[in-house]
Design a protein around this motif. Sequence first.
Motif, PDB file in Angstrom:
ATOM      1  N   ALA A  44       0.854  -1.184   0.000  1.00 53.34           N
ATOM      2  CA  ALA A  44       0.000   0.000   0.000  1.00 53.34           C
ATOM      3  C   ALA A  44       0.897   1.243   0.000  1.00 53.34           C
ATOM      4  CB  ALA A  44      -0.890  -0.009   1.243  1.00 53.34           C
ATOM      5  N   PRO A  45       0.357   2.391  -0.360  1.00 52.64           N
ATOM      6  CA  PRO A  45       1.171   3.608  -0.331  1.00 52.64           C
ATOM      7  C   PRO A  45       1.845   3.845   1.026  1.00 52.64           C
ATOM      8  CG  PRO A  45      -0.829   4.025  -1.549  1.00 52.64           C
ATOM      9  CD  PRO A  45      -0.965   2.644  -0.952  1.00 52.64           C
ATOM     10  N   ALA A  46       1.181   3.522   2.114  1.00 56.64           N
ATOM     11  CA  ALA A  46       1.788   3.705   3.440  1.00 56.64           C
ATOM     12  C   ALA A  46       3.014   2.808   3.621  1.00 56.64           C
ATOM     13  CB  ALA A  46       0.763   3.418   4.534  1.00 56.64           C
ATOM     14  N   ALA A  52      10.597   4.151   2.361  1.00 57.93           N
ATOM     15  CA  ALA A  52      11.429   5.310   2.051  1.00 57.93           C
ATOM     16  C   ALA A  52      12.066   5.876   3.312  1.00 57.93           C
ATOM     17  CB  ALA A  52      10.607   6.381   1.336  1.00 57.93           C
ATOM     18  N   GLU A  53      11.288   5.926   4.400  1.00 57.40           N
ATOM     19  CA  GLU A  53      11.833   6.402   5.678  1.00 57.40           C
ATOM     20  C   GLU A  53      12.985   5.515   6.141  1.00 57.40           C
ATOM     21  OE1 GLU A  53       8.563   6.339   8.395  1.00 57.40           O
ATOM     22  OE2 GLU A  53       7.556   8.044   7.449  1.00 57.40           O
ATOM     23  N   LEU A  54      12.814   4.205   6.034  1.00 55.77           N
ATOM     24  CA  LEU A  54      13.863   3.286   6.466  1.00 55.77           C
ATOM     25  C   LEU A  54      15.114   3.387   5.593  1.00 55.77           C
ATOM     26  CD1 LEU A  54      11.661   0.190   7.315  1.00 55.77           C
ATOM     27  CD2 LEU A  54      12.905   1.651   8.939  1.00 55.77           C
TER      28      LEU A  54
END
Length: 88
Positions: A44-46, A52-54
């Motif tokens: 999912a987009p989340a 990306a954060e990781l």
Amino acid sequence: MTGRRLLPSPGLTEVCWLLERWPEVEAAFLDETADGAFELIHLAPADLTRMAELVRHYAVRSTPPFSPWRSGSDPIGSRRWITGTSVR
């Protein structure tokens, strides 16, 4: 093992890549997945936002010397590998 066995679709690709030396094992894994041993799920987009954060959190701040996006030399032929041309 109890409960749902979730397999993200990118994980399926990675497992197949790791098993490519053993085609019979890879095929058996795919058969088992198709038969319901794992529940294939899509991102999912989340999920992508968290990925990306990781990546940013664990990223090495310098570009490796063999990166195809780095200007300059290509000491191990990564551009040939990425473009599919043969490396001798």
